[in-house]
Scaffold this motif. Structure first.
Motif, PDB file in Angstrom:
ATOM      1  N   TYR A  58       0.607  -1.233  -0.025  1.00 12.68           N
ATOM      2  CA  TYR A  58       0.182  -0.044   0.120  1.00 12.68           C
ATOM      3  C   TYR A  58       0.754   1.289  -0.012  1.00 12.68           C
ATOM      4  CZ  TYR A  58      -4.093  -2.732   0.993  1.00 12.68           C
ATOM      5  OH  TYR A  58      -5.118  -3.672   0.787  1.00 12.68           O
ATOM      6  N   PRO A  59       0.305   2.329  -0.649  1.00 15.94           N
ATOM      7  CA  PRO A  59       1.137   3.588  -0.645  1.00 15.94           C
ATOM      8  C   PRO A  59       1.114   4.163   0.730  1.00 15.94           C
ATOM      9  CG  PRO A  59      -1.044   3.803  -1.903  1.00 15.94           C
ATOM     10  CD  PRO A  59      -0.881   2.172  -1.612  1.00 15.94           C
ATOM     11  N   GLY A  60      -0.340   3.818   1.472  1.00 17.63           N
ATOM     12  CA  GLY A  60      -0.210   4.450   2.934  1.00 17.63           C
ATOM     13  C   GLY A  60      -0.991   5.783   3.139  1.00 17.63           C
ATOM     14  N   TYR A  61      -1.906   6.138   2.229  1.00 16.25           N
ATOM     15  CA  TYR A  61      -2.687   7.309   2.399  1.00 16.25           C
ATOM     16  C   TYR A  61      -4.139   7.124   3.184  1.00 16.25           C
ATOM     17  CZ  TYR A  61      -5.167   5.118  -1.519  1.00 16.25           C
ATOM     18  OH  TYR A  61      -5.856   4.299  -2.518  1.00 16.25           O
ATOM     19  N   ASP A  62      -4.155   5.802   3.672  1.00  9.59           N
ATOM     20  CA  ASP A  62      -5.414   5.461   4.514  1.00  9.59           C
ATOM     21  C   ASP A  62      -5.477   5.751   6.015  1.00  9.59           C
ATOM     22  OD1 ASP A  62      -7.683   4.474   2.928  1.00  9.59           O
ATOM     23  OD2 ASP A  62      -6.450   2.697   2.459  1.00  9.59           O
ATOM     24  N   HIS A  63      -4.399   6.100   6.489  1.00  8.14           N
ATOM     25  CA  HIS A  63      -4.263   5.994   7.996  1.00  8.14           C
ATOM     26  C   HIS A  63      -4.202   7.277   8.608  1.00  8.14           C
ATOM     27  CE1 HIS A  63      -3.956   1.795   6.734  1.00  8.14           C
ATOM     28  NE2 HIS A  63      -2.540   2.031   6.200  1.00  8.14           N
ATOM     29  N   LYS A  64      -4.677   7.338   9.881  1.00  5.55           N
ATOM     30  CA  LYS A  64      -4.682   8.571  10.584  1.00  5.55           C
ATOM     31  C   LYS A  64      -3.186   9.090  10.992  1.00  5.55           C
ATOM     32  CE  LYS A  64      -6.831   9.261  14.847  1.00  5.55           C
ATOM     33  NZ  LYS A  64      -7.633   8.772  15.994  1.00  5.55           N
ATOM     34  N   PRO A  65      -3.084  10.443  10.476  1.00  6.78           N
ATOM     35  CA  PRO A  65      -1.643  10.967  10.928  1.00  6.78           C
ATOM     36  C   PRO A  65      -1.346  10.872  12.258  1.00  6.78           C
ATOM     37  CG  PRO A  65      -3.177  12.426   9.446  1.00  6.78           C
ATOM     38  CD  PRO A  65      -3.886  11.417  10.181  1.00  6.78           C
ATOM     39  N   GLY A  66      -0.153  10.680  12.404  1.00  5.45           N
ATOM     40  CA  GLY A  66       0.242  10.558  14.111  1.00  5.45           C
ATOM     41  C   GLY A  66       0.245   9.136  14.478  1.00  5.45           C
ATOM     42  N   LEU A 109     -12.751   9.707  -1.470  1.00  8.50           N
ATOM     43  CA  LEU A 109     -11.265   9.765  -2.238  1.00  8.50           C
ATOM     44  C   LEU A 109     -10.699  10.971  -2.048  1.00  8.50           C
ATOM     45  CD1 LEU A 109     -11.790   7.912  -5.589  1.00  8.50           C
ATOM     46  CD2 LEU A 109     -11.655   7.015  -3.408  1.00  8.50           C
ATOM     47  N   ARG A 110     -11.497  12.187  -2.226  1.00  7.59           N
ATOM     48  CA  ARG A 110     -10.654  13.381  -1.949  1.00  7.59           C
ATOM     49  C   ARG A 110     -10.013  13.509  -0.407  1.00  7.59           C
ATOM     50  NH1 ARG A 110     -14.412  15.399  -5.152  1.00  7.59           N
ATOM     51  NH2 ARG A 110     -15.891  16.076  -3.720  1.00  7.59           N
ATOM     52  N   LYS A 111     -10.655  13.058   0.533  1.00  3.17           N
ATOM     53  CA  LYS A 111     -10.409  12.993   1.977  1.00  3.17           C
ATOM     54  C   LYS A 111      -9.338  12.052   1.965  1.00  3.17           C
ATOM     55  CE  LYS A 111     -13.199  13.397   6.051  1.00  3.17           C
ATOM     56  NZ  LYS A 111     -14.444  12.948   6.914  1.00  3.17           N
ATOM     57  N   LYS A 112      -9.124  11.181   1.310  1.00  4.05           N
ATOM     58  CA  LYS A 112      -8.037  10.122   1.287  1.00  4.05           C
ATOM     59  C   LYS A 112      -6.844  10.848   0.802  1.00  4.05           C
ATOM     60  CE  LYS A 112     -10.372   5.846   1.147  1.00  4.05           C
ATOM     61  NZ  LYS A 112     -10.180   4.620   2.331  1.00  4.05           N
ATOM     62  N   TYR A 113      -7.070  11.539  -0.379  1.00  2.00           N
ATOM     63  CA  TYR A 113      -6.058  12.177  -1.340  1.00  2.00           C
ATOM     64  C   TYR A 113      -5.369  13.305  -0.189  1.00  2.00           C
ATOM     65  CZ  TYR A 113      -4.265  15.967  -4.283  1.00  2.00           C
ATOM     66  OH  TYR A 113      -3.479  16.740  -5.062  1.00  2.00           O
ATOM     67  N   GLU A 114      -6.201  13.974   0.485  1.00  5.25           N
ATOM     68  CA  GLU A 114      -5.722  15.009   1.689  1.00  5.25           C
ATOM     69  C   GLU A 114      -5.233  14.356   2.594  1.00  5.25           C
ATOM     70  OE1 GLU A 114      -9.303  17.374   2.239  1.00  5.25           O
ATOM     71  OE2 GLU A 114      -9.213  17.865   0.007  1.00  5.25           O
ATOM     72  N   LEU A 133      -0.767  15.095   3.615  1.00  7.32           N
ATOM     73  CA  LEU A 133      -0.495  15.136   4.970  1.00  7.32           C
ATOM     74  C   LEU A 133       0.499  14.379   5.427  1.00  7.32           C
ATOM     75  CD1 LEU A 133      -3.651  16.020   7.296  1.00  7.32           C
ATOM     76  CD2 LEU A 133      -1.626  17.365   6.998  1.00  7.32           C
ATOM     77  N   LEU A 134       0.210  12.982   4.834  1.00 12.87           N
ATOM     78  CA  LEU A 134       1.168  12.061   5.348  1.00 12.87           C
ATOM     79  C   LEU A 134       2.613  12.007   4.433  1.00 12.87           C
ATOM     80  CD1 LEU A 134      -1.222   9.191   6.000  1.00 12.87           C
ATOM     81  CD2 LEU A 134       0.072  10.384   7.641  1.00 12.87           C
ATOM     82  N   GLY A 135       2.601  12.622   3.409  1.00 14.15           N
ATOM     83  CA  GLY A 135       3.765  12.823   2.487  1.00 14.15           C
ATOM     84  C   GLY A 135       3.944  11.512   1.744  1.00 14.15           C
ATOM     85  N   VAL A 136       2.609  10.897   1.365  1.00 17.75           N
ATOM     86  CA  VAL A 136       2.446  10.025   0.321  1.00 17.75           C
ATOM     87  C   VAL A 136       2.955  10.569  -1.161  1.00 17.75           C
ATOM     88  CG1 VAL A 136       1.118   8.098  -0.914  1.00 17.75           C
ATOM     89  CG2 VAL A 136       0.771   8.654   1.320  1.00 17.75           C
ATOM     90  N   PRO A 137       3.997  10.165  -1.736  1.00 16.05           N
ATOM     91  CA  PRO A 137       4.562  10.890  -2.969  1.00 16.05           C
ATOM     92  C   PRO A 137       3.566  10.479  -4.165  1.00 16.05           C
ATOM     93  CG  PRO A 137       5.868   9.151  -2.432  1.00 16.05           C
ATOM     94  CD  PRO A 137       4.965   8.972  -1.402  1.00 16.05           C
ATOM     95  N   GLY A 138       3.492  11.505  -5.047  1.00 12.22           N
ATOM     96  CA  GLY A 138       2.813  11.265  -6.330  1.00 12.22           C
ATOM     97  C   GLY A 138       1.309  11.231  -6.685  1.00 12.22           C
ATOM     98  N   LEU A 139       0.594  11.341  -5.398  1.00 11.06           N
ATOM     99  CA  LEU A 139      -0.874  11.225  -5.474  1.00 11.06           C
ATOM    100  C   LEU A 139      -1.529  12.209  -6.552  1.00 11.06           C
ATOM    101  CD1 LEU A 139      -1.924  10.712  -1.665  1.00 11.06           C
ATOM    102  CD2 LEU A 139      -1.516   9.076  -3.315  1.00 11.06           C
ATOM    103  N   ARG A 140      -2.510  11.724  -7.013  1.00 11.86           N
ATOM    104  CA  ARG A 140      -3.420  12.607  -7.916  1.00 11.86           C
ATOM    105  C   ARG A 140      -4.397  12.103  -7.798  1.00 11.86           C
ATOM    106  NH1 ARG A 140      -0.359  11.760 -13.043  1.00 11.86           N
ATOM    107  NH2 ARG A 140      -2.172  12.159 -14.113  1.00 11.86           N
ATOM    108  N   MET A 141      -5.564  13.229  -7.774  1.00 20.66           N
ATOM    109  CA  MET A 141      -6.917  12.928  -8.179  1.00 20.66           C
ATOM    110  C   MET A 141      -7.298  13.087  -9.539  1.00 20.66           C
ATOM    111  SD  MET A 141      -8.958  12.226  -5.432  1.00 20.66           S
ATOM    112  CE  MET A 141     -10.420  12.381  -6.045  1.00 20.66           C
TER     113      MET A 141
END
Lengths: 298, 479
Positions: free
Chosen positions: B51-59, B102-107, B111-119
């Motif tokens: 997984y790229p890692g955009y799913d999880h709660k920051p921190g 999806l937009r929420k996951k993108y944002e 925040l988490l620094g997942v590289p290259g994400l695009r909507m």
């Protein structure tokens, strides 16, 4: 790079017949390759009779039928390469062959694909339940029993009443095993009438129509199947220690994927379409071999 | 009694990678596995996504680990000589509600620094991935997503760990754990192990293993799931991992173009079931989802369906927990409990996390001779013709193809057995034989004969996978 005018892939009934016919048409450079270390493809494991009625005028067993075919091969100058799998072919009309003796590339003018068919497996049916040991395809079971004398199980359910299913039902019975049922989704058996009479009726093997396997039970070894009647949806647990699937054949054409339209390619036998009889596959092989052989001689 | 520094309990992907990470330190390590082979439980059947890692709660530890683990995955797979496909993923929606998710996951990903994400708009997504359905309204593209074969990674890690001195103890089931002056005493059905530290990676049993000595903070409520595999020859397969975010917020769905070239579809979800049997409802669910998201697929191309079980961690009151549980109830005792999605992605990071802390606790020094490199079984099918010719000249068994679907040679199967395969499925997991469209029906006999000869047992004793799975009629098979 070695060259050949005609490369035939697969030395079953169709491939051998194609090779002989091409030779008889005047082609003097025929190479016949098979991945098995012997000629005949599936036939040596088909120890039952029923082959060659139209080609040789008498009912032969699979091994006897191969013997006849192989005699024809030996009388001609066809080069036979057993134990050589054709790994790939290219647009430039080359083939890569692999075997114990080495890997080599061969250039050909024409290619006849005679790779037969492969069995559909239980995996393609997406049946619910476990994935235990004790499940075999009919061809696999036939090879293990007839060529290797292995014992697969004692309480056998066979899914599919095509020729393979019925012949295996008799084979298990002759081995002293109990065939609990041959299951058929249609209202009629799938194979030839003679196989129904000789295998199912003669041995009083129970055959159930309009039903299928809905669930596989048991882990790590199969302990039974849920059989569902297709007309009323009623299901029943049938205990067994072996499930044999005879659910159809798929023409084996993986080798020529992407080359289907090439003018140098011809298909012969079961890889072209699935035939009921080896004789028919052989006859088509001969026809294709003769045609290609003549073209090469021109 | 066997005297060691660290005992790792559980030879799944987590345990194998934990043991390998511990090898970086000058410690005497044993890896205990209850079954006859490693990677036969959760690692054997899962979604195979890195997984790229955009799913999880920051921190949270999970979010931090997942992004880092993803970035390290190429290096990990290079070291272990395991194929890794960084094919990227498209999470797709079919309506406004899911667009917003999806937009929420993108944002969140930004925040988490997942590289290259695009909507992407639905149109842009279909341009990138023509296999997608017309109705796709938006997509979250993550170029760093990838896929690996989980068992291949675990087996590679285990091989590398043993090459670096880890003692692999198979068929060794832990029965009891006690506290000693030195550390811990582990009783098994084989022998007693005395050690300074314990790492509990026992998957579905991680809570019960912890309970042998300590209370457990979480319980494992296993969930079952169903999957389908389409043959590599299937048409209209996507090139990216496709994930589906349903408009109604229900269970999603993945389509993963595997490193083997097949397409993995699933999972369905069956709560509170510990059942490796495939369910009819689950298969229908997967088929329905596949038809909706990737309508060009022909599900007749299915070559296999299977069920998986996942360790869903719960609080004692039954509520689900949000993050990983890395428990350290006493010095020298570490438990990884309920490691599920993204467990495969983070397995190495988790192993490293525990290994670093244990090394500090034990005041261990770095092992000077640690070699992170493992060389995989040489696969004839991957070689150019010229190299293949030479290979067969050196070893004739490389010329003999036994698995015709996947092009696996006799030499590769012999090497798989030499490296520890003791069953037909063990060979499959190491050499890849039986993974193709005939599902082993054409090569099983030959593999059985090789196993019998190499293991010195009658062919009737050869198993599919584990005790009781003898393929022939028990001991009656011909020798």
């Amino acid at each position: 790079m070695e060259r050949t005018e005609l490369l035939i892939v697969g030395a079953g009934a169709a491939g051998i017949s194609a090779a002989c016919a091409a030779w008889d048409a005047g082609c003097r450079d025929v190479l016949l390759a098979d991945r098995l270390p012997y000629a005949g493809g599936i036939l040596p494991q088909c120890i039952h009779e029923g082959f060659g009625l139209s080609a040789f005028g008498s009912e032969l067993t699979g091994p006897a039928y191969v013997e006849r075919l192989a005699e024809g091969l030996a009388q001609r100058g066809v080069r036979f390469l057993p134990g050589k799998e054709v790994l790939a072919v290219t647009k430039e009309k080359t083939a890569v062959l692999s075997g114990k003796g080495g890997v080599e590339e061969i250039r050909f003018e024409r290619l006849i694909l005679a790779t037969g068919s492969r069995e559909r497996t239980v995996g393609s049916l997406s049946i619910a339940g476990t994935r235990p040991a004790g499940i075999f395809t009919a061809g696999q079971a036939q090879e293990m029993i007839n060529l290797h004398h292995w014992r697969l199980g004692s309480q056998v359910v066979i899914l599919g009443s095509g020729d393979m299913g019925m012949i295996l039902a008799r084979r298990f019975t002759l081995e002293g095993k109990q065939v609990l049922a041959v299951l058929e989704q249609d209202a009629h058996y799938g194979g030839l009438a003679r196989n129904f009479h000789r295998c199912i009726e003669a041995y009083q093997i129970p055959i159930r129509y309009r039903c299928t396997v809905r669930e596989i039970h048991g882990m790590p070894r199969i302990t039974g199947v849920t059989v569902e009647a297709l007309d009323n949806g009623k299901s029943e647990f049938l205990p067994c220690d072996t499930l044999v699937t005879a659910i159809g054949l798929v023409p084996e054409r993986e080798l020529i994927r992407g080359f289907e339209k090439e003018p140098w390619l011809s298909l012969a036998g079961n890889c072209s379409r699935v035939y009921e009889l080896a004789d028919s596959a052989a006859a088509e092989g001969a026809k294709v071999g003769r045609y290609v052989g003549k073209q090469l001689v021109k | 009694m066997k005297d060691l520094d660290v005992v790792v309990i559980g030879g799944g992907l987590l345990g194998c990678l934990a043991a390998r990470n511990l090898c970086r330190w000058n410690l005497h390590i044993a890896l205990l596995e209850a079954r006859e082979d490693v990677c036969t439980g959760i690692s054997r059947a899962n979604t195979a996504i890195v997984y790229p890692g955009y799913d999880h709660k920051p921190g949270t530890l999970k979010s931090e680990m997942c992004v880092r683990a993803n970035a390290r995955f190429d290096a990990l797979c290079q070291e272990l000589d395991v194929p890794f496909s960084r094919c990227g993923s498209l999470m797709v929606s079919f309506g406004e509600k899911a667009d917003a998710v999806l937009r929420k996951k993108y944002e969140n990903g930004l925040l988490l620094g997942v590289p290259g994400l695009r909507m992407l708009s639905g149109e842009e997504a279909r341009k990138m991935e023509p296999a997608l359905a017309e109705g796709v309204s938006s997509a979250l593209y993550a170029p760093t997503a990838g896929t690996v074969n989980p068992w291949e990674l675990g087996i590679a890690a285990c091989e590398n760990a043993t090459a670096n001195g880890v003692e692999l103890c198979l068929n060794t089931c832990v029965l009891g754990i006690g506290r000693t002056a030195k550390g811990y005493r582990i009783e098994t059905d084989q022998e007693v192990f005395s050690c300074r530290a314990v790492v509990n990676c026992s998957g579905l049993s991680a809570d019960s293993v912890q309970k042998l000595l300590f209370p457990t903070p979480v319980y494992i409520a296993p969930d079952a799931a169903d999957y389908l595999i389409l043959d590599k020859s299937a048409e209209n397969k996507p090139a990216h991992i496709i994930q589906y975010e349903p408009e109604d917020g229900g269970k999603g769905f993945n389509a993963v173009p595997t490193v083997e070239g097949s397409l993995l579809l699933g999972p369905s979800e069956r709560k509170n079931e510990v059942d490796f049997a495939v369910s009819k409802e689950g298969l229908s669910f997967v088929r329905e989802r596949a038809a909706r998201v990737l309508p060009g697929l022909n599900l007749q191309d299915t070559i296999r369906s299977f069920a998986a079980v996942r360790p869903n961690p719960q609080h004692p009151d039954g509520s689900s927990i949000g993050s990983y549980v890395i428990d350290n109830p006493d010095s020298g005792f570490w438990s990884l409990i309920g490691i599920k999605t993204p467990g495969l992605t983070c397995a190495d990071e988790l192993g490293r996390y525990v290994a670093d802390r244990l090394a500090a606790e034990l005041c261990a020094e770095e092992r000077p001779g640690f070699d992170p490199h493992r060389v995989g079984i040489r696969r004839a099918r991957d070689l150019p013709l010229s190299e293949r010719v030479v290979l067969v000249q050196e070893n004739a068994a490389y010329g003999e193809i036994l698995c015709h679907c996947e092009g696996v040679t006799k030499a590769e199967i012999l090497e798989a057995i030499r490296r520890g395969a003791v069953s037909v499925d063990g060979v499959k997991r190491r050499a890849g034989s039986g993974m193709g469209c005939c599902q082993g029906s054409r090569c099983e006999r030959a593999v059985m004969e090789l196993l019998a000869a190499e293991l010195g047992v009658p062919v009737g004793a050869v198993r599919k996978d584990g005790p009781g799975s003898e393929i022939l009629e028990g001991s009656h098979g011909k020798n």
